[in-house]
Design an enzyme around this catalytic site. Structure first.
Site, PDB file in Angstrom:
ATOM      1  N   GLU A  96       3.100   5.924  -1.972  1.00  0.00           N
ATOM      2  CA  GLU A  96       1.686   6.106  -2.438  1.00  0.00           C
ATOM      3  C   GLU A  96       1.591   6.171  -1.132  1.00  0.00           C
ATOM      4  O   GLU A  96       0.211   7.132  -0.909  1.00  0.00           O
ATOM      5  CB  GLU A  96       1.177   4.471  -2.958  1.00  0.00           C
ATOM      6  CG  GLU A  96      -0.161   4.627  -3.389  1.00  0.00           C
ATOM      7  CD  GLU A  96      -0.604   3.547  -4.145  1.00  0.00           C
ATOM      8  OE1 GLU A  96       0.630   2.724  -5.065  1.00  0.00           O
ATOM      9  OE2 GLU A  96      -1.744   3.448  -4.477  1.00  0.00           O
ATOM     10  N   ARG A 148      -5.497  -8.397  -5.637  1.00  0.00           N
ATOM     11  CA  ARG A 148      -5.023  -9.082  -6.809  1.00  0.00           C
ATOM     12  C   ARG A 148      -3.931  -9.861  -7.110  1.00  0.00           C
ATOM     13  O   ARG A 148      -3.784 -10.469  -8.476  1.00  0.00           O
ATOM     14  CB  ARG A 148      -3.693  -7.362  -6.897  1.00  0.00           C
ATOM     15  CG  ARG A 148      -2.917  -7.004  -8.655  1.00  0.00           C
ATOM     16  CD  ARG A 148      -2.501  -5.953  -8.909  1.00  0.00           C
ATOM     17  NE  ARG A 148      -3.212  -4.823  -9.053  1.00  0.00           N
ATOM     18  CZ  ARG A 148      -4.129  -4.682 -10.099  1.00  0.00           C
ATOM     19  NH1 ARG A 148      -3.244  -5.026 -11.004  1.00  0.00           N
ATOM     20  NH2 ARG A 148      -4.147  -3.463 -10.422  1.00  0.00           N
ATOM     21  N   GLU A 167       3.972  -0.866 -14.646  1.00  0.00           N
ATOM     22  CA  GLU A 167       4.222  -2.193 -13.426  1.00  0.00           C
ATOM     23  C   GLU A 167       3.854  -3.684 -13.731  1.00  0.00           C
ATOM     24  O   GLU A 167       4.940  -4.723 -14.135  1.00  0.00           O
ATOM     25  CB  GLU A 167       2.989  -2.592 -12.711  1.00  0.00           C
ATOM     26  CG  GLU A 167       2.493  -1.386 -11.491  1.00  0.00           C
ATOM     27  CD  GLU A 167       1.149  -1.434 -10.977  1.00  0.00           C
ATOM     28  OE1 GLU A 167       1.521  -1.964  -9.617  1.00  0.00           O
ATOM     29  OE2 GLU A 167       0.609  -0.881 -11.678  1.00  0.00           O
TER      30      GLU A 167
END
Ligand SMILES: Cc1cc2nc3c(=O)[nH]c(=O)nc-3n(C[C@H](O)[C@H](O)[C@H](O)COP(=O)(O)OP(=O)(O)OC[C@H]3O[C@@H](n4cnc5c(N)ncnc54)[C@H](O)[C@@H]3O)c2cc1C
Ligand code: FES
Ligand code: FES
Length: 1416
Positions: A874, A952, A1339
């Site tokens: 990413e 997160r 995920e």
């Protein structure tokens, strides 16, 4: 640099050495008299190949990929640890009585080219093409056995080899389940979770071949003969089912084959050719069977010598020739399977200018049993697979006399992977003298002898007791060759017992932590007459436990007093220090004793000396046949959306046609980039001098920070805090300092090593772990806090109980099978095309534009597919194309690089390790009241996305539980390790894990069943998360209830309890966990957008482009389905070529499980425009797209549309507790239940069963979703139980490849693996506004892998209870990963305490970045 060594001149027309020197002088007479040929002849996929004096440095893989341009065979690791490079070597049968050629899978990355002379090499291209696939390839594709596809060609070849070797039983093809599994034990897959791979392999045998796959049955000999064939049998084999027929169909197949032998390919390679010359290999016809070329049967092996002035190969074909060579030049390096030598050359910088390939010498390849003399003689270079097979054949014949052979067979079963065993040899293992060799302890234990031959000394016998002198040092004279190993048979009275034991991090294909070969002979009255206890992993060399042996001699076996004395003696034998190389001192000592303890009892049981607990001497049930189910019914299916359509590239994956960056044909003038990486973790750069490298052959240039203007030299995901190339200082090991550009990869990588870098250590202390960072107060600025309810101290003091804990979870290496790779192609004035293995074309484009100093519109960033990514591509994929672009601009030539596996692991970051110190307040009934935590993650030397990962984590720290009062604080640690980054789950799994640690602690402390605690604390529909988002479409209670019923939780819990009651040394554990995972880019709100571009051509075909990238997750397939459904056209009429910044501008990186949601919606918007323009034509042309498009074209209707979508409603702001907008679009939910069995003595385990139920809404493609769930689960299981990232205390990464870093293999997946999707009508998704009402799935299931860790924790509890060491209220701390060492430490007990090596601050051999676990 030292001048190249002078070597003799091979027979080809090579220039003579400048001046005669010793090797040349010594070897030239032999070259002129014996080794007169330098021509290699072999067959490749049915075609004869002749190479005159080929390059001596390349491997078979280099030849296949670079010269033969057969790119189906992949480079995944270069060290024999992943199987991506698997090819088949066929050689004439060694037995004249059988025509059946040997067909073995080998690792092309290790095989020296010389090893193929006289053989046939089969690559994946030989089987079939996407248009005409082999049935096995078709099965793999149709049964969803590939995702990213990078591992698939290797897997196909491994299965194919196993099947070709399998015998028929009667008319049916017959293969053992075990054999299929073993065939795959050297192949890693990071995507699928292996279930579909095993199922496809099985279906191929059963459905295509009409055969059977059996769980082990019959006698060992029968089983072996059935699967391997007996030496005398040459039974008729059935057809392999290949389209166009099989060689086994036709009795005159041989003649058909002969005719194919006409077309000879002749290549002459001059010694100094910089890049390998291409070899013309005709594409093989899929309708031609892969015959063993009769020409090869007739080919007489001849002595060979080829090479150049730097390196030379000899291939003797008789022992005499070999001995002559060794006599003439004793330091010539013998090479057997090259499984050790090639790793030394590639990764340890060893140079062997004179190599002698010894595996084609018949005298060194034999196995014979002489019952009269009572010995087995094994040729030194007999391959381990052959030894394994022969042992299996002989053990049943020899009965009690074959004990040692049975031990050898068992040891070989778990020695490396099948490909390694197919080439590695016993002599290679013995001569290497590795302290953790698997064979040496057993050979020593059995009293084996090494027979060595040399011209100067003749034959000599060296006892294994005298052979191993020190670390990798042996008593073998320099000019001698190991010709034989003589292994004594046991006496027929059965009073001599031999056993072997091994514990590794992973059961299959892993080097031992400790291994042992133990033998005892009992005389009258069970008195020990002879004993040998040999160990590996306990010293720098294979050792005997001499004190223990001494104590035992003359004593009575199975007398508890003797055992006690022996234990004391063993403590003396293995008095390990805390800092021993390899680490794990307590565990090693415990294992050494445990092996002896088990041996003690096994001997007693076999000789019936007394009662022995069966659970002590039994193995974990690893041979249970693998089963797996999926529910397969999708009530939401539409015509195309919702159907289980195979991955659109599946066939290309399976046939090797799928192209990855390094498979793109070489560009005109292309250069390769070799990276100069820092070898220090924290130092000043005093000098970087590329001049030695620039003088090396093939080197064209060098770039470093001087080539990027200062104002353009920084990059970063959120904050630009990293340099493309280090300047002045380095703050982590593996940071790029420069790049050498050369004509070939080999030259570039060699030259990169020659760049002179002078460092000066910085005197501030090195910070590696979270504990170090806390101590040094080293943090990135981060103020993320979540607060809800009462002030936390008040809430805690209001609680009836407050418990505290520390939870740690380590990092995780992405281990995508395709390492990072990129290609920069300079175009007209400033334009540049970038091909890169990236999830992020946008930032690739932007940063390339930045470094080359042009606007973004001059740069096209493209990616067709990645060989896996998992978040690792990413952001950390950005620097490589930027560096290459700088080089391409500077040198005006295309530049490419693909990282070696070790470089990739060192420099591209991993999952962030975490540590949480928490307090929880609960009622006496276990209702959660208050939660307070300081949560730390290890970011490494730069910020990357670690702050977002922390966010997160904090927003997943509740998992699925309602806690009225919460106060959690995130701290992002700055350390001197690589920069950690996104990884599937992005902090979510770590948050969920902390929640489950809390819940299980509460259960333990209160003595309440953990399932009850989980159940009573579950959120209810509409309740608010700590960030005040209401939970709607809340299905967790329903999921838990359904899963509990379908997996018979309560019944199995009772069974587990019963098992545990009956088994002292094996314990089972069962755990069912829920998860919820928020879907969106969270507070990076701007990323929640996507674009799509659709063109309809006048032939009715549709070209679909969107911003998403394909990394194996099936995005392209799903998006094609969405587009086809929306446009009402067949799926086959739509195509996606690649993802390019030129077709869709500013795409968000494909991440956060939102690829389908965002891009699917953008496609829908584009389709709606096209549909409205085509509406006037639909009825008229009956939906025929070709007719509609043609008519619309003539009416001048725009047949292209651009779709754009942004997720509505999001916009959470940290700190806004008044009127926050949602953080996540919705939550994907699910639960899993896993059952494990643990060996209490070693901490080893198997996963017996896992059941998963996921809420994915209306699945766009259930087959892909099942694959994502299973793959994520197995990856999560790796995170939580096996994968351990370790650093040396100087900041260098220890775990840098598959040899040291273990991801789950096929044998690790749950033996029963069942996956289901939540269905209507019960469940409602009233609030779901996603594409086709589906949910992101990439995920969310990963955390469910933790169900294995928590099941292990239950088993540990049972073990402690069984040992009377603390009841249910005793809290078990089992940090992640729950490796066998941690599980054993958690079990604790008297032996662990007795073997305990006390921790010494700063003296551990390796360091965990999450900090030190309790008990270690
Ligand atoms: C992925 C992988 C997994 C592995 N797993 C294991 C494992 O589980 N357990 C384990 O113990 N090892 C393991 N190894 C190490 C290695 O495979 C073994 O040591 C193997 O037996 C070496 O045999 P070889 O024929 O390939 O040796 P080579 O690499 O060919 O040679 C190794 C050494 O032996 C010498 N040698 C070879 N033949 C002779 C001879 N006839 N006389 C004298 N010297 C000779 C060579 O000169 C060299 O020094 C693994 C290696 C890899 C790459
Ligand atoms: S590339 Fe050969 S085993 Fe990994
Ligand atoms: S499909 Fe196996 S590694 Fe990706």
């Amino acid at each position: 640099m030292a001048p190249p060594m002078e070597l003799p001149t091979p027979a080809a027309d090579l220039p003579a050495p400048a001046a005669p020197a010793s090797p040349a002088k010594a070897l030239t007479p032999l070259v002129n008299s014996i080794f007169t040929s330098s021509t290699l002849s072999f067959h490749l996929n049915g075609q004869p190949i002749t190479l005159q004096n080929p390059s001596p440095t390349g491997t078979l893989l280099d030849f296949l990929r670079l010269s033969a341009r057969l790119t189906g065979t992949k480079l995944g690791c270069g060290e024999g640890g992943c199987g991506a490079c698997t090819v088949i070597l066929q050689s004439p049968s060694p037995s004249p009585s059988t025509q059946r050629p040997e067909c073995v899978a080998v690792n092309a990355c290790l095989a020296p080219l010389v090893s193929v002379d006289g053989k046939q090499v089969l690559t994946v291209e030989a089987l079939g093409t996407a248009e005409a696939p082999h049935p096995l390839q078709r099965r793999m594709a149709e049964m969803h056995a590939s995702q990213c596809g990078f591992c698939t060609p290797g897997i196909v070849m491994s299965v194919y080899a196993a099947v070709r070797n399998a015998e028929s039983k009667g008319a049916r093809w017959h293969i053992e389940e075990e054999e299929l599994l073993q065939a795959l034990d050297g192949n890693l897959c990071r995507c699928t979770g292996y279930k579909t791979v095993l199922e496809a392999a099985r279906a191929f045998v059963v459905e295509d071949l009409g055969g059977v796959v059996v769980a082990g049955e019959g006698s060992v000999q029968e089983r072996v003969e059935r699967t391997w064939g007996s030496a005398s049998a040459d039974r008729k084999l059935p057809s392999c089912g290949r389209p166009g027929g099989c060689c086994r169909d036709s009795p005159d197949a041989e003649s058909a084959c002969e005719s194919s032998g006409e077309d000879k390919t002749q290549i002459s390679t001059p010694a100094t050719t910089p890049s390998p010359p291409p070899v013309e290999v005709k594409p093989s016809s899929p309708h031609t069977e892969l015959l063993f070329p009769p020409a090869l049967r007739k080919q007489t092996p001849k002595p060979l010598c080829f090479g150049n002035s730097e390196k030379i190969w000899f291939r003797p074909v008789t022992l005499k020739q070999l001995l002559q060579l060794k006599h003439a030049f004793p330091s010539a390096k013998l090479v057997g399977g090259a499984t050790e030598v090639q790793v030394e050359v590639r990764f340890k910088g060893c140079e062997y200018p004179v190599c002698v390939y010894v595996s084609d010498i018949p005298e060194l390849k034999m196995f014979s049993v002489d019952e009269q003399r009572g010995e087995v003689v094994v040729g030194g270079n007999t391959t381990l697979s052959v030894v394994e097979r022969e042992c299996a054949l002989w053990v049943s014949r020899l009965a009690k006399r074959g004990q040692g052979l049975e031990a050898l067979r068992r040891q070989l079963r778990y020695f490396a992977g099948r490909q390694i065993r197919n080439t590695a040899t016993m002599a290679g293992n013995i001569a290497t003298a590795s302290p953790i060799s698997d064979l040496n302890p057993l050979l020593l234990g059995m009293g084996a002898k090494v027979i060595a031959h040399s011209i100067s000394r003749g034959g000599e016998v060296i006892n294994t007791t005298e052979f191993f002198l020190g670390y990798r040092t042996t008593a073998l004279p320099a000019d001698a060759v190991i010709t034989k190993i003589v292994i004594p048979l046991q006496q027929s009275d059965g009073r001599e017992i031999v056993k072997t034991y091994k514990q590794a991090k992973r059961k299959e294909d892993d080097i031992a932590i400790v291994t042992a070969g133990l033998r005892v002979r009992l005389g009258e009255g069970d008195i020990v007459e002879d004993v040998c206890l040999a160990y590996g992993g306990m010293a720098p060399v294979t050792v005997e436990a001499k004190n223990t042996q001494q104590i035992l001699l003359g004593k009575k076996w199975f007398d508890p007093a003797v055992l006690e004395e022996a234990t004391n003696a063993m403590e003396k034998d293995f008095d390990l220090s805390y800092s021993i190389p390899g680490g794990m001192p307590t565990y090693r000592k415990t294992l050494a004793f445990t092996f002896f303890f088990r041996f003690w009892h096994e001997v007693a049981a076999e000789l019936k000396l007394g009662e022995v607990d069966a659970s002590l001497i039994s193995d974990l049930p690893r041979d249970t046949p693998f089963t797996g189910s999926r529910d397969h019914d999708n009530p939401h299916a539409k015509a195309i959306v919702g159907q289980q359509i195979p991955h659109v590239s599946g066939l290309k994956h399976a046939t090797g046609e799928a192209e990855y960056v390094d498979d793109i044909p070489k560009q005109e003038g292309e250069l390769f980039g070799g990276l100069v990486l820092s070898t220090k973790a924290h130092a000043k750069l005093v000098e970087v001098d590329p001049s030695p490298a620039l003088e090396m052959p093939g080197v064209v240039g060098f770039i470093d920070h001087h080539d990027i203007p200062e104002e353009r030299s920084l990059w970063g995901a959120v904050v630009k805090d990293e340099r493309f190339f280090a300047k002045d200082t380095v703050h982590a090991h593996g940071v790029p300092i420069g790049m050498v550009l050369a004509e070939t990869a080999e030259q570039a990588q060699a030259a990169a090593k020659a760049v002179k870098v002078v460092y000066e250590d910085l005197n501030t202390p090195l910070i590696i772990s979270i504990d170090d960072a806390i101590k040094a107060d080293s943090f990135f600025p981060n103020n993320r806090i979540l607060k809800r309810g009462l002030p936390i101290e008040e809430a805690l003091s209001n609680s009836e109980h407050v418990f505290t804990g520390v939870s740690r979870i380590g990092g995780q290496e992405h281990f995508y099978l395709e390492t990072q790779a990129a290609l920069a192609i300079p175009k007209e004035t400033g334009e540049m095309e970038i091909w890169s293995s990236t999830q992020n074309t946008k930032e690739t484009q932007e940063y390339v534009a930045q470094v080359v100093g042009v606007p973004s519109n001059r740069i096209v960033a493209r990616v067709k597919r990645m060989g896996g990514a998992f978040g690792g591509k990413e952001l950390r994929s950005i620097p490589l194309p930027c560096m290459l672009a700088v080089a391409a601009k500077k040198l005006g030539r295309p530049c490419r690089a693909m990282l070696n596996r070790d470089e990739d692991m060192m420099m591209t970051g991993q999952r962030n390790p975490f540590m949480a110190q928490w307090r929880v307040g609960v009622t006496k009934d276990g209702l959660l009241q208050a939660f307070d935590a300081d949560v730390y993650n290890n970011a490494g030397h730069s910020l990357d996305v670690s702050a977002a990962v922390m966010e997160r984590c904090l927003t997943h720290i509740d998992n699925t539980y309602w806690i009225p009062n919460v106060h959690v604080r995130g701290h992002v640690c700055k350390t001197n390790i690589h920069s950690n980054t996104a990884f599937r789950g992005f902090g979510g799994p770590q948050g969920n894990y902390i929640a489950e640690c809390v819940v299980t602690t509460v259960a333990d402390k209160l003595g309440i069943d953990v399932d009850e605690i989980r159940w009573k604390n579950l959120y209810k529909e509409g309740q608010l998360t700590p960030y005040l988002q209401p939970l709607v479409d809340w299905h967790i209670p329903e999921i838990m209830e359904e899963l509990k019923n379908t997996c018979s939780l309560e019944k199995r819990k009772a069974e587990v309890q019963e098992f545990n009651r009956k088994n002292k040394y094996k314990k089972r554990g069962l755990a069912m966990l829920p998860t919820k995972f928020g879907i969106s880019f969270a507070t990076a709100c701007h990323l929640n957008q996507a674009g799509a571009l659709i063109h309809i051509y006048t032939d009715g075909s549709v070209l679909l482009a969107h911003g998403g990238t394909e990394m194996g997750q099936g995005l392209y397939t799903k998006m094609l389905q969405v587009c086809a459904e929306e446009l009402q056209v067949p799926l086959s009429s739509i195509f996606t070529s690649d993802s390019s910044s030129a077709t869709v501008a500013n795409p968000s990186s494909t991440a956060a499980s939102s690829g389908s949601d965002l891009n699917g919606m953008a496609i829908k918007v584009a389709c709606a425009q096209l549909n409205s323009r085509l509406l006037p034509y639909r009825t008229k042309f009956n939906n025929d797209m070709k007719a509609m498009a043609q008519a619309a074209y003539f009416d001048r209707v725009n047949l292209s549309a651009n779709g754009y979508y942004k997720t509505p409603g999001l916009g959470f702001q940290w700190g806004n507790y008044k009127d926050p907008l949602p953080l996540y679009s919705y939550f994907t939910q699910g639960a899993a239940c896993s059952e494990v069995e643990v060996d209490v003595l070693t901490g080893d385990h198997v996963v017996a069963r896992t059941d998963i139920l996921m809420d994915v809404g209306h699945s766009i493609n259930p087959a892909i979703d099942y694959g994502q769930i299973e793959g994520a689960f197995v990856q999560g299981m790796g995170l939580f139980t096996m994968e351990e990232t370790l650093w040396h205390s100087n900041g260098t990464l220890f775990t840098r490849g598959p040899g040291t870093y273990k991801i789950p293999g096929a044998a690790d997946v749950p033996r029963s693996f069942n996956t289901r999707l939540l269905k209507m009508p019960k469940s409602q998704w009233k609030n779901l506004r996603s594409i086709q009402s589906s949910k992101g799935i990439g995920e969310p299931p990963l955390f469910l892998g933790a169900s294995v860790l928590f099941a292990l924790r239950e088993a540990v509890k049972a073990a402690r209870e069984g040992a009377g060491e603390g009841g249910a209220r005793e809290t078990v701390v089992l940090d992640s990963p729950a490796t066998c060492e941690r599980v054993r430490a958690a079990v604790g007990g008297g032996v662990w305490q007795r073997m305990k090596v006390e921790r010494e601050e700063g003296r551990s051999w390796v360091v965990c970045a999450q900090g030190v676990s309790e008990g270690l």
